[in-house]
Write an enzyme that holds these catalytic residues in place. Structure first.
Site, PDB file in Angstrom:
ATOM      1  N   GLU A   1       0.414 -49.572 -65.698  1.00  0.00           N
ATOM      2  CA  GLU A   1      -0.999 -49.764 -66.040  1.00  0.00           C
ATOM      3  C   GLU A   1      -1.207 -51.035 -66.845  1.00  0.00           C
ATOM      4  O   GLU A   1      -2.161 -51.165 -67.586  1.00  0.00           O
ATOM      5  CB  GLU A   1      -1.514 -48.563 -66.849  1.00  0.00           C
ATOM      6  CG  GLU A   1      -1.667 -47.286 -66.072  1.00  0.00           C
ATOM      7  CD  GLU A   1      -2.399 -46.216 -66.854  1.00  0.00           C
ATOM      8  OE1 GLU A   1      -2.944 -46.518 -67.934  1.00  0.00           O
ATOM      9  OE2 GLU A   1      -2.426 -45.069 -66.397  1.00  0.00           O
TER      10      GLU A   1
ATOM     11  N   ALA B   1       3.897 -59.345 -61.951  1.00  0.00           N
ATOM     12  CA  ALA B   1       5.359 -59.465 -61.994  1.00  0.00           C
ATOM     13  C   ALA B   1       6.020 -58.429 -61.098  1.00  0.00           C
ATOM     14  O   ALA B   1       6.992 -58.716 -60.395  1.00  0.00           O
ATOM     15  CB  ALA B   1       5.846 -59.320 -63.431  1.00  0.00           C
TER      16      ALA B   1
ATOM     17  N   LEU C   1       1.399 -56.523 -63.978  1.00  0.00           N
ATOM     18  CA  LEU C   1       1.213 -56.026 -62.613  1.00  0.00           C
ATOM     19  C   LEU C   1       1.687 -57.042 -61.582  1.00  0.00           C
ATOM     20  O   LEU C   1       2.381 -56.697 -60.622  1.00  0.00           O
ATOM     21  CB  LEU C   1      -0.267 -55.692 -62.386  1.00  0.00           C
ATOM     22  CG  LEU C   1      -0.794 -54.471 -63.133  1.00  0.00           C
ATOM     23  CD1 LEU C   1      -2.316 -54.519 -63.221  1.00  0.00           C
ATOM     24  CD2 LEU C   1      -0.344 -53.178 -62.467  1.00  0.00           C
TER      25      LEU C   1
ATOM     26  N   GLY D   1      -1.510 -55.249 -67.909  1.00  0.00           N
ATOM     27  CA  GLY D   1      -2.466 -56.295 -67.598  1.00  0.00           C
ATOM     28  C   GLY D   1      -2.040 -57.073 -66.365  1.00  0.00           C
ATOM     29  O   GLY D   1      -1.062 -56.737 -65.694  1.00  0.00           O
ATOM     30  N   ARG D   2      -2.761 -58.167 -66.099  1.00  0.00           N
ATOM     31  CA  ARG D   2      -2.514 -58.904 -64.863  1.00  0.00           C
ATOM     32  C   ARG D   2      -1.089 -59.431 -64.761  1.00  0.00           C
ATOM     33  O   ARG D   2      -0.450 -59.324 -63.714  1.00  0.00           O
ATOM     34  CB  ARG D   2      -3.487 -60.087 -64.750  1.00  0.00           C
ATOM     35  CG  ARG D   2      -3.355 -60.829 -63.425  1.00  0.00           C
ATOM     36  CD  ARG D   2      -4.221 -62.067 -63.355  1.00  0.00           C
ATOM     37  NE  ARG D   2      -4.264 -62.598 -62.006  1.00  0.00           N
ATOM     38  CZ  ARG D   2      -3.311 -63.353 -61.461  1.00  0.00           C
ATOM     39  NH1 ARG D   2      -2.230 -63.652 -62.168  1.00  0.00           N
ATOM     40  NH2 ARG D   2      -3.426 -63.789 -60.219  1.00  0.00           N
TER      41      ARG D   2
ATOM     42  N   GLU E   1      13.539 -20.914 -50.389  1.00  0.00           N
ATOM     43  CA  GLU E   1      14.072 -19.951 -49.431  1.00  0.00           C
ATOM     44  C   GLU E   1      14.442 -18.638 -50.115  1.00  0.00           C
ATOM     45  O   GLU E   1      14.188 -17.549 -49.576  1.00  0.00           O
ATOM     46  CB  GLU E   1      15.307 -20.537 -48.731  1.00  0.00           C
ATOM     47  CG  GLU E   1      15.023 -21.800 -47.937  1.00  0.00           C
ATOM     48  CD  GLU E   1      15.225 -23.082 -48.732  1.00  0.00           C
ATOM     49  OE1 GLU E   1      15.665 -24.074 -48.137  1.00  0.00           O
ATOM     50  OE2 GLU E   1      14.953 -23.087 -49.952  1.00  0.00           O
TER      51      GLU E   1
END
Length: 318
Positions: free
Chosen positions: A260, A268, A266, A262-263, A52
């Site tokens: 990013e 978790a 991710l 690992g399996r 503003e």
């Protein structure tokens, strides 16, 4: 339609602050009188003037007489408290503005409708909710941080056409040069990035923005056993649990986290419901055996599907 037209311009302006406005929100402002824009601005950098203020500063001297019949459009409710700068609601009142159109209410505890009420008490007509969905989406990191008291969490992985994220015992290159560059852009737009200790030890990822312009995110290795000397410089953070990581990021005002890992890492986050966005890159590759991708949460819905260099990128949200 008129309100949406000028609010779209506010959103375009606000985007210019994506790199430097944080941890403040991105905000754009447009001043309109007699069906033309007489001033516009955005929040350029944290600690500096708000949108503003910059919009009023851009008004030419010959147009200042029009302010008492003007409408100011702002993508986010004007602030009502003293921070690093004075309240923008007070500035709008002092300029004699006739009407204020806000995209959405500011969720920050010191605002939350107070700016709107202050302007209304001063006799200014205030309209709220024009392109509200788009205005909220622009600052989803800021809003999640303030509403949920944790960073916005984005999970991402690349997978084969038949759902594997890596070979057993080794990595698998699935991203293209262009999608790799977009990953670096994503890192530059977020405050922290996390991988699991297995990914860190096997892939030795740099987790930086070398293919994009911007600051490196804080780099985090999720592990209960690693010590700091096993990682690169002191800005690496080793955390024993996800809760510890989330608490650390909130305490240090990091508004967003990219996972990013690992399996297992991710999954978790997914199992604990700690996610806001998931990006899955699928390459037209088939392998016979490997590490399967995480399970997609049942409450996830498709927000966007893109095709880049032959790979498909799906964005999922809640």
């Amino acid at each position: 339609m008129e309100h949406e037209y000028y609010m779209k311009r506010c959103l375009q302006l606000a985007e210019n602050g994506r790199q430097n406005a944080k941890p403040n929100p991105m905000v754009g402002a447009v001043i309109v009188a007699r069906n033309r824009i007489i001033g516009e601005g955005y929040h350029v950098r944290f600690g500096e003037e708000h949108a503003e203020v910059n919009a009023f500063a851009s008004v030419k001297p010959e147009d200042e007489m029009l302010l008492n019949e003007a409408t100011i459009y702002v993508s986010l409710e004007p602030c009502s408290h003293y921070g690093k700068t004075p309240p923008c609601a007070d500035l709008i009142i002092s300029k004699g503005i006739k009407r204020c159109v806000c995209g959405c209410v500011d969720p920050f505890a010191k605002v939350q409708g107070r700016g709107i009420q202050r302007m209304r008490d001063a006799g200014i007509e205030v309209i709220v909710g024009v392109m509200e969905k788009e205005c909220l989406a622009l600052n989803h990191r800021f809003i999640t941080f303030n509403a949920k008291h944790r960073p916005y969490i984005l999970l991402k992985w690349a997978q084969t056409l038949n759902g594997f994220i890596s070979r057993k015992g080794g990595p698998l290159q699935l991203s293209t040069p262009k999608t790799q560059m977009l990953v670096h852009q994503l890192r530059a737009e977020n405050d922290a990035i996390l991988v699991g200790h297995t990914t860190f030890l096997s892939d030795h990822p740099r987790l930086d923005v070398r293919q994009w312009s911007g600051q490196n995110p804080e780099r985090i290795v999720l592990s209960p056993t690693m010590s700091a000397q096993n990682a690169r410089p002191s800005n690496w953070t080793v955390a024993a649990t996800i809760d510890k990581v989330i608490a650390h990021l909130y305490a240090t005002k990091k508004q967003s986290l990219v996972v990013e890992g690992g399996r297992m890492t991710l999954q978790a986050f997914i199992d604990r419901g700690l996610w806001d966005e998931i990006r899955i890159e699928t390459a037209p590759v088939l392998i016979t055996d490997g590490v399967p991708a995480p399970h997609i949460p049942s409450d996830a819905h498709i927000e966007k599907i893109e095709s880049i260099d032959g790979n498909q990128i799906i964005t999922l949200c809640r």
